[in-house]
Write a protein that holds these residues in place. Structure first.
Motif, mmCIF file in Angstrom:
data_model
loop_
_atom_site.group_PDB
_atom_site.id
_atom_site.type_symbol
_atom_site.label_atom_id
_atom_site.label_comp_id
_atom_site.label_asym_id
_atom_site.label_seq_id
_atom_site.Cartn_x
_atom_site.Cartn_y
_atom_site.Cartn_z
ATOM 1 N N LYS A 158 0.831 -1.214 0.000
ATOM 2 C CA LYS A 158 0.000 0.000 0.000
ATOM 3 C C LYS A 158 0.860 1.256 0.000
ATOM 4 O O LYS A 158 0.540 2.230 -0.687
ATOM 5 C CB LYS A 158 -0.939 -0.005 1.211
ATOM 6 C CG LYS A 158 -2.095 -0.967 1.068
ATOM 7 C CD LYS A 158 -3.014 -0.889 2.277
ATOM 8 C CE LYS A 158 -4.239 -1.744 2.082
ATOM 9 N NZ LYS A 158 -5.204 -1.599 3.178
ATOM 10 N N LEU A 159 1.960 1.233 0.754
ATOM 11 C CA LEU A 159 2.877 2.379 0.761
ATOM 12 C C LEU A 159 3.415 2.636 -0.640
ATOM 13 O O LEU A 159 3.379 3.771 -1.133
ATOM 14 C CB LEU A 159 4.042 2.132 1.727
ATOM 15 C CG LEU A 159 5.212 3.110 1.605
ATOM 16 C CD1 LEU A 159 4.822 4.496 2.105
ATOM 17 C CD2 LEU A 159 6.438 2.603 2.329
ATOM 18 N N ARG A 177 2.250 1.766 -3.522
ATOM 19 C CA ARG A 177 1.181 2.226 -4.421
ATOM 20 C C ARG A 177 0.840 3.693 -4.159
ATOM 21 O O ARG A 177 0.597 4.452 -5.096
ATOM 22 C CB ARG A 177 -0.051 1.347 -4.286
ATOM 23 C CG ARG A 177 0.155 -0.005 -4.943
ATOM 24 C CD ARG A 177 -1.101 -0.820 -4.933
ATOM 25 N NE ARG A 177 -0.906 -2.073 -5.671
ATOM 26 C CZ ARG A 177 -1.617 -3.154 -5.468
ATOM 27 N NH1 ARG A 177 -2.588 -3.159 -4.577
ATOM 28 N NH2 ARG A 177 -1.375 -4.235 -6.162
ATOM 29 N N ARG A 178 0.810 4.086 -2.888
ATOM 30 C CA ARG A 178 0.549 5.500 -2.562
ATOM 31 C C ARG A 178 1.637 6.384 -3.155
ATOM 32 O O ARG A 178 1.365 7.463 -3.680
ATOM 33 C CB ARG A 178 0.492 5.713 -1.049
ATOM 34 C CG ARG A 178 -0.865 5.399 -0.451
ATOM 35 C CD ARG A 178 -0.909 5.768 0.998
ATOM 36 N NE ARG A 178 -0.257 4.695 1.736
ATOM 37 C CZ ARG A 178 -0.112 4.634 3.032
ATOM 38 N NH1 ARG A 178 -0.554 5.597 3.800
ATOM 39 N NH2 ARG A 178 0.484 3.622 3.617
ATOM 40 N N LEU A 179 2.884 5.919 -3.070
ATOM 41 C CA LEU A 179 3.992 6.699 -3.624
ATOM 42 C C LEU A 179 3.846 6.866 -5.128
ATOM 43 O O LEU A 179 4.121 7.947 -5.661
ATOM 44 C CB LEU A 179 5.333 6.032 -3.312
ATOM 45 C CG LEU A 179 5.693 5.877 -1.835
ATOM 46 C CD1 LEU A 179 7.035 5.179 -1.681
ATOM 47 C CD2 LEU A 179 5.697 7.214 -1.119
ATOM 48 N N GLU A 208 1.190 7.101 -6.755
ATOM 49 C CA GLU A 208 0.140 8.084 -7.014
ATOM 50 C C GLU A 208 0.642 9.508 -6.784
ATOM 51 O O GLU A 208 0.052 10.463 -7.268
ATOM 52 C CB GLU A 208 -1.069 7.811 -6.105
ATOM 53 C CG GLU A 208 -1.782 6.517 -6.428
ATOM 54 C CD GLU A 208 -2.780 6.086 -5.363
ATOM 55 O OE1 GLU A 208 -2.956 6.828 -4.366
ATOM 56 O OE2 GLU A 208 -3.366 5.004 -5.524
ATOM 57 N N MET A 209 1.750 9.645 -6.050
ATOM 58 C CA MET A 209 2.300 10.963 -5.724
ATOM 59 C C MET A 209 3.282 11.465 -6.777
ATOM 60 O O MET A 209 3.653 12.631 -6.756
ATOM 61 C CB MET A 209 3.017 10.903 -4.368
ATOM 62 C CG MET A 209 2.093 10.578 -3.214
ATOM 63 S SD MET A 209 2.988 10.227 -1.686
ATOM 64 C CE MET A 209 3.659 11.834 -1.309
ATOM 65 N N LEU A 236 3.558 9.703 5.820
ATOM 66 C CA LEU A 236 2.344 8.972 5.487
ATOM 67 C C LEU A 236 1.850 8.110 6.648
ATOM 68 O O LEU A 236 2.660 7.509 7.360
ATOM 69 C CB LEU A 236 2.604 8.069 4.278
ATOM 70 C CG LEU A 236 2.953 8.797 2.987
ATOM 71 C CD1 LEU A 236 3.498 7.820 1.965
ATOM 72 C CD2 LEU A 236 1.731 9.507 2.448
ATOM 73 N N THR A 249 -0.324 1.553 7.585
ATOM 74 C CA THR A 249 -1.487 0.683 7.437
ATOM 75 C C THR A 249 -1.863 0.140 8.813
ATOM 76 O O THR A 249 -1.009 -0.403 9.515
ATOM 77 C CB THR A 249 -1.162 -0.480 6.467
ATOM 78 O OG1 THR A 249 -0.744 0.075 5.211
ATOM 79 C CG2 THR A 249 -2.382 -1.363 6.255
#
Length: 153
Positions: free
Chosen positions: A20-21, A23-25, A27-28, A112, A115
Motif C-alpha cells: 500500500k505504501l 502504491r501510494r507513492l 500516485e504521488m 504517510l 497501514t
C-alpha cells in the motif's frame, strides 16, 4: 514535468502495508525510488532481518510501481540521494514525523499514515509466539482439526 518520489525502509517480511505504501507513492509521482536498508545498516540500527538484503531488494524491485531500488547504507545518504536523483517528494511513515524536515529545503517531505493493524514488528512477534507453541499442543490442535474435518464430511 515528471515528479520523482523516494522512500526508505527495511522491507523485511514484505506485507500488505508495504504494498500500500508503494502504491501510494506511485500516485504521488511519476518515478518511485525505494532505498532498501542493507543488512549492515540494519545491524547498525540494532535491527535483525529475516530476509537478506539481496532478496528484499529483489522483492521490492519486482513491484510494478517501483522504478528503481537503491541500497540504504547510512542515515546521512538521504541528503545526497535527494540531490543525486533530483527528488521532488521524500515520503516515509508518520512514525518518523519531524525527523526529516531538514530535507524541506530541497524537496517536499511527506509523512504517510501507516497501514492499520499490520507491521513487520508485529508479524515477527506473532511468529515468535507461534514458534513457542509446544509440539504436544500443536499435535492436539491438529487432532481436533482432523476430528472437525471428519464431522463436516
Amino acid at each position: 514535468m515528471a515528479k520523482t518520489v523516494i522512500t526508505y525502509g527495511t522491507f523485511d517480511m514484505f506485507h500488505i502495508g508495504h504494498l500500500k505504501l508503494l502504491r501510494r507513492l506511485s500516485e504521488m509521482g511519476d518515478k518511485v525510488i525505494v532505498a532498501v536498508s542493507t543488512d549492515e545498516f540494519n545491524e547498525l540500527k540494532g535491527k535483525k532481518t529475516l530476509i537478506p538484503y539481496d532478496q528484499r531488494a529483489a522483492i521490492v524491485e519486482a513491484i510494478d510501481c517501483v522504478d528503481l531500488v537503491i541500497p540504504e547504507e547510512s542515515w546521512e545518504q538521504k541528503l545526497s540521494d535527494v540531490k543525486r536523483y533530483q527528488v521532488d517528494v521524500f515520503a516515509i511513515g508518520e512514525d518518523w514525523k519531524g525527523k526529516f524536515d531538514f530535507l524541506e529545503e530541497l524537496c517536499e517531505v511527506v509523512y504517510l499514515p501507516r497501514t492499520r493493524n499490520i507491521s513487520t514488528t508485529e508479524l515477527k512477534r506473532s511468529l515468535k509466539r507461534f514458534l513457542s507453541i509446544s509440539q504436544d499442543d500443536l499435535r492436539k490442535a491438529f487432532e481436533v482439526l482432523e476430528l472437525l474435518r471428519k464431522d463436516l464430511e
